[in-house]
Design a protein around this motif. Sequence first.
Motif, PDB file in Angstrom:
ATOM      1  N   PRO A 106     -21.827 -27.164  24.187  1.00 59.30           N
ATOM      2  CA  PRO A 106     -22.891 -27.289  23.019  1.00 59.30           C
ATOM      3  C   PRO A 106     -22.292 -28.806  22.478  1.00 59.30           C
ATOM      4  CG  PRO A 106     -20.776 -26.102  22.135  1.00 59.30           C
ATOM      5  CD  PRO A 106     -20.842 -26.115  23.664  1.00 59.30           C
ATOM      6  N   GLY A 107     -23.110 -29.215  21.793  1.00 54.03           N
ATOM      7  CA  GLY A 107     -22.810 -30.768  21.133  1.00 54.03           C
ATOM      8  C   GLY A 107     -21.518 -30.448  20.381  1.00 54.03           C
ATOM      9  N   VAL A 108     -20.769 -31.698  20.308  1.00 56.44           N
ATOM     10  CA  VAL A 108     -19.458 -31.871  19.674  1.00 56.44           C
ATOM     11  C   VAL A 108     -19.188 -32.799  18.638  1.00 56.44           C
ATOM     12  CG1 VAL A 108     -16.967 -32.252  20.056  1.00 56.44           C
ATOM     13  CG2 VAL A 108     -18.415 -30.607  21.568  1.00 56.44           C
ATOM     14  N   ARG A 109     -18.752 -32.614  17.523  1.00 52.00           N
ATOM     15  CA  ARG A 109     -18.355 -33.772  16.790  1.00 52.00           C
ATOM     16  C   ARG A 109     -16.963 -33.760  16.638  1.00 52.00           C
ATOM     17  NH1 ARG A 109     -21.357 -33.163  11.084  1.00 52.00           N
ATOM     18  NH2 ARG A 109     -20.955 -31.053  11.117  1.00 52.00           N
ATOM     19  N   VAL A 110     -16.423 -35.224  16.913  1.00 58.83           N
ATOM     20  CA  VAL A 110     -14.729 -35.227  16.909  1.00 58.83           C
ATOM     21  C   VAL A 110     -14.255 -35.514  15.539  1.00 58.83           C
ATOM     22  CG1 VAL A 110     -13.181 -36.872  17.791  1.00 58.83           C
ATOM     23  CG2 VAL A 110     -15.211 -36.265  19.400  1.00 58.83           C
ATOM     24  N   ASP A 160      -7.926 -27.546  32.198  1.00 54.49           N
ATOM     25  CA  ASP A 160      -9.193 -27.049  31.606  1.00 54.49           C
ATOM     26  C   ASP A 160     -10.329 -27.466  32.764  1.00 54.49           C
ATOM     27  OD1 ASP A 160      -8.686 -29.716  31.214  1.00 54.49           O
ATOM     28  OD2 ASP A 160      -9.443 -29.793  29.087  1.00 54.49           O
ATOM     29  N   LEU A 161     -10.232 -28.782  33.292  1.00 57.42           N
ATOM     30  CA  LEU A 161     -10.892 -29.305  34.350  1.00 57.42           C
ATOM     31  C   LEU A 161     -11.137 -28.376  35.659  1.00 57.42           C
ATOM     32  CD1 LEU A 161     -12.994 -31.407  35.729  1.00 57.42           C
ATOM     33  CD2 LEU A 161     -10.848 -32.739  36.519  1.00 57.42           C
ATOM     34  N   ALA A 162      -9.986 -27.926  35.799  1.00 55.44           N
ATOM     35  CA  ALA A 162      -9.701 -27.101  37.147  1.00 55.44           C
ATOM     36  C   ALA A 162     -10.270 -25.895  36.906  1.00 55.44           C
ATOM     37  CB  ALA A 162      -8.104 -26.923  37.276  1.00 55.44           C
ATOM     38  N   PHE A 163     -10.378 -25.075  35.731  1.00 55.77           N
ATOM     39  CA  PHE A 163     -11.061 -23.977  35.457  1.00 55.77           C
ATOM     40  C   PHE A 163     -12.608 -24.194  35.669  1.00 55.77           C
ATOM     41  CE2 PHE A 163      -8.274 -21.262  32.394  1.00 55.77           C
ATOM     42  CZ  PHE A 163      -7.128 -21.480  33.170  1.00 55.77           C
ATOM     43  N   MET A 164     -13.276 -25.308  35.422  1.00 52.94           N
ATOM     44  CA  MET A 164     -14.559 -25.356  35.435  1.00 52.94           C
ATOM     45  C   MET A 164     -14.795 -25.703  36.766  1.00 52.94           C
ATOM     46  SD  MET A 164     -17.607 -25.222  34.491  1.00 52.94           S
ATOM     47  CE  MET A 164     -17.380 -24.766  32.628  1.00 52.94           C
ATOM     48  N   VAL A 165     -14.173 -26.457  37.543  1.00 53.86           N
ATOM     49  CA  VAL A 165     -14.366 -26.746  38.909  1.00 53.86           C
ATOM     50  C   VAL A 165     -14.492 -25.515  39.789  1.00 53.86           C
ATOM     51  CG1 VAL A 165     -13.693 -28.077  40.812  1.00 53.86           C
ATOM     52  CG2 VAL A 165     -13.848 -29.266  38.673  1.00 53.86           C
ATOM     53  N   ASP A 166     -13.224 -24.822  39.693  1.00 55.96           N
ATOM     54  CA  ASP A 166     -13.219 -23.517  40.352  1.00 55.96           C
ATOM     55  C   ASP A 166     -14.729 -22.420  39.934  1.00 55.96           C
ATOM     56  OD1 ASP A 166     -10.850 -23.950  41.657  1.00 55.96           O
ATOM     57  OD2 ASP A 166      -9.922 -23.157  40.010  1.00 55.96           O
ATOM     58  N   MET A 167     -14.983 -22.549  38.916  1.00 53.01           N
ATOM     59  CA  MET A 167     -16.279 -21.752  38.728  1.00 53.01           C
ATOM     60  C   MET A 167     -17.523 -22.133  38.960  1.00 53.01           C
ATOM     61  SD  MET A 167     -15.666 -20.174  34.534  1.00 53.01           S
ATOM     62  CE  MET A 167     -15.015 -21.671  33.920  1.00 53.01           C
ATOM     63  N   LEU A 168     -17.736 -23.576  39.083  1.00 54.22           N
ATOM     64  CA  LEU A 168     -18.789 -24.199  39.872  1.00 54.22           C
ATOM     65  C   LEU A 168     -18.822 -24.029  41.386  1.00 54.22           C
ATOM     66  CD1 LEU A 168     -18.988 -27.428  37.758  1.00 54.22           C
ATOM     67  CD2 LEU A 168     -20.630 -25.484  37.541  1.00 54.22           C
ATOM     68  N   MET A 169     -17.314 -24.018  41.744  1.00 53.49           N
ATOM     69  CA  MET A 169     -17.205 -23.806  43.311  1.00 53.49           C
ATOM     70  C   MET A 169     -17.923 -22.363  43.929  1.00 53.49           C
ATOM     71  SD  MET A 169     -13.775 -26.081  44.222  1.00 53.49           S
ATOM     72  CE  MET A 169     -14.168 -25.732  45.970  1.00 53.49           C
ATOM     73  N   GLU A 170     -17.836 -21.727  42.852  1.00 56.46           N
ATOM     74  CA  GLU A 170     -18.297 -20.334  43.208  1.00 56.46           C
ATOM     75  C   GLU A 170     -19.655 -20.243  42.874  1.00 56.46           C
ATOM     76  OE1 GLU A 170     -16.704 -17.413  44.191  1.00 56.46           O
ATOM     77  OE2 GLU A 170     -15.045 -18.714  44.399  1.00 56.46           O
ATOM     78  N   GLY A 171     -20.554 -20.969  42.359  1.00 55.39           N
ATOM     79  CA  GLY A 171     -21.772 -21.062  42.224  1.00 55.39           C
ATOM     80  C   GLY A 171     -22.127 -20.764  40.746  1.00 55.39           C
ATOM     81  N   GLY A 172     -23.458 -21.137  40.271  1.00 56.80           N
ATOM     82  CA  GLY A 172     -23.794 -21.016  38.902  1.00 56.80           C
ATOM     83  C   GLY A 172     -24.088 -22.052  38.255  1.00 56.80           C
ATOM     84  N   THR A 173     -24.676 -22.015  37.053  1.00 59.78           N
ATOM     85  CA  THR A 173     -25.249 -23.423  36.400  1.00 59.78           C
ATOM     86  C   THR A 173     -24.620 -23.589  35.127  1.00 59.78           C
ATOM     87  OG1 THR A 173     -27.647 -23.226  37.311  1.00 59.78           O
ATOM     88  CG2 THR A 173     -27.158 -24.425  35.044  1.00 59.78           C
ATOM     89  N   LEU A 174     -24.172 -24.658  34.797  1.00 62.95           N
ATOM     90  CA  LEU A 174     -23.457 -25.049  33.674  1.00 62.95           C
ATOM     91  C   LEU A 174     -24.494 -25.706  32.683  1.00 62.95           C
ATOM     92  CD1 LEU A 174     -21.082 -25.891  31.711  1.00 62.95           C
ATOM     93  CD2 LEU A 174     -20.853 -28.123  32.853  1.00 62.95           C
ATOM     94  N   LEU A 175     -24.906 -25.048  31.495  1.00 60.63           N
ATOM     95  CA  LEU A 175     -25.810 -25.742  30.399  1.00 60.63           C
ATOM     96  C   LEU A 175     -25.170 -26.584  29.401  1.00 60.63           C
ATOM     97  CD1 LEU A 175     -27.127 -22.007  29.537  1.00 60.63           C
ATOM     98  CD2 LEU A 175     -28.076 -23.808  31.397  1.00 60.63           C
ATOM     99  N   VAL A 176     -25.957 -27.463  29.032  1.00 58.64           N
ATOM    100  CA  VAL A 176     -25.607 -28.691  28.088  1.00 58.64           C
ATOM    101  C   VAL A 176     -26.574 -28.554  26.806  1.00 58.64           C
ATOM    102  CG1 VAL A 176     -25.131 -30.874  27.997  1.00 58.64           C
ATOM    103  CG2 VAL A 176     -24.501 -30.100  30.103  1.00 58.64           C
ATOM    104  N   ASP A 177     -25.969 -28.481  25.677  1.00 58.11           N
ATOM    105  CA  ASP A 177     -27.008 -28.325  24.722  1.00 58.11           C
ATOM    106  C   ASP A 177     -26.629 -29.442  23.658  1.00 58.11           C
ATOM    107  OD1 ASP A 177     -27.897 -27.111  21.985  1.00 58.11           O
ATOM    108  OD2 ASP A 177     -28.722 -26.151  23.404  1.00 58.11           O
TER     109      ASP A 177
END
Length: 297
Positions: A116-120, A192-209
């Motif tokens: 989702p959108g993030v404010r810092v 944290d990056l490794a977690f997402m890369v591993d999931m994307l390598m298995e397939g599926g879509t990452l959504l951005v809102d």
Amino acid sequence: MSVDFVIPYYGDPEYLFATIDSIRAQNRQDWRLTIVDDGYPGNRAAEYIDGLADDRIRYMRNEERLGPNGNTYKCSQLAEREFVCMMGADDLLEPDYLDVVLERLEAVPDAIAVQPGVRVMDSDGTLVPSVGMGDKVKRVISASARKAGMISGEDAVKSLLGGNWLYTPSLTYRRSALSKIPYRADIDAIHDLAFMVDMLMEGGTLLVDPREVFRYRRHQASDSAQRAKDGKRFDEESRYYSLISAELRAKGWNSAARAADLHFSSRLHALMLAAGRLGAGDFSHAGSMVGRALRTK
């Protein structure tokens, strides 16, 4: 649609209390919260949770410290509900956070997660009025994904390895995807990056809102910031990029593998730190950072 919030905790308990309060203030109340204490001194967290008397919240404490990577991985395996958020123990949710992320995940059945959108905000909780260099770089790298509203496959992995533009504590995952990731040791700074890369390598879509429903806390006392200063972060990153590059080539994703080999944003980060140390007259430390930025392995 039910959600497991699982928080790997080690740090200022006052931040944690605010995080818990933001979860309890959600518009949608079908959630459960598990806090996994990685051995932070004292028992204020346990006492606070006991005082809430909220049976949706459970607390556990590791017998031995696992570190950021180990504790986050443990949290990922504790989740039982359909969707999982592993937010930081110092971040905050807007009341409509669950409304937004669950709406998107329900609409796209093959989505593995939503960003989702993030404010810092800074260490005091004050929203930062203008983003720093790191956030500006993230915006540039993520522009195509944000415009499309989603990203997948080798293009997604290549994009993230070129520069990790995610605010991973803000993500909500589909548990079926999260449960498949392997444990990778000795990469605390980049887990944290490794977690997402591993999931994307298995397939599926990452959504951005674009809707800004998450407040990400950035402060110099963080474990990641300290690891960058002493160089450990870049050593861990180098090990990971070398490992994932070989795995990507074995998969035939050569373009993503080249992005891992280059890891441009990591090198740029090291050079920026080197420049800062040169300005302070710390030539030894600056030289060490330059060496990390230029090395090929």
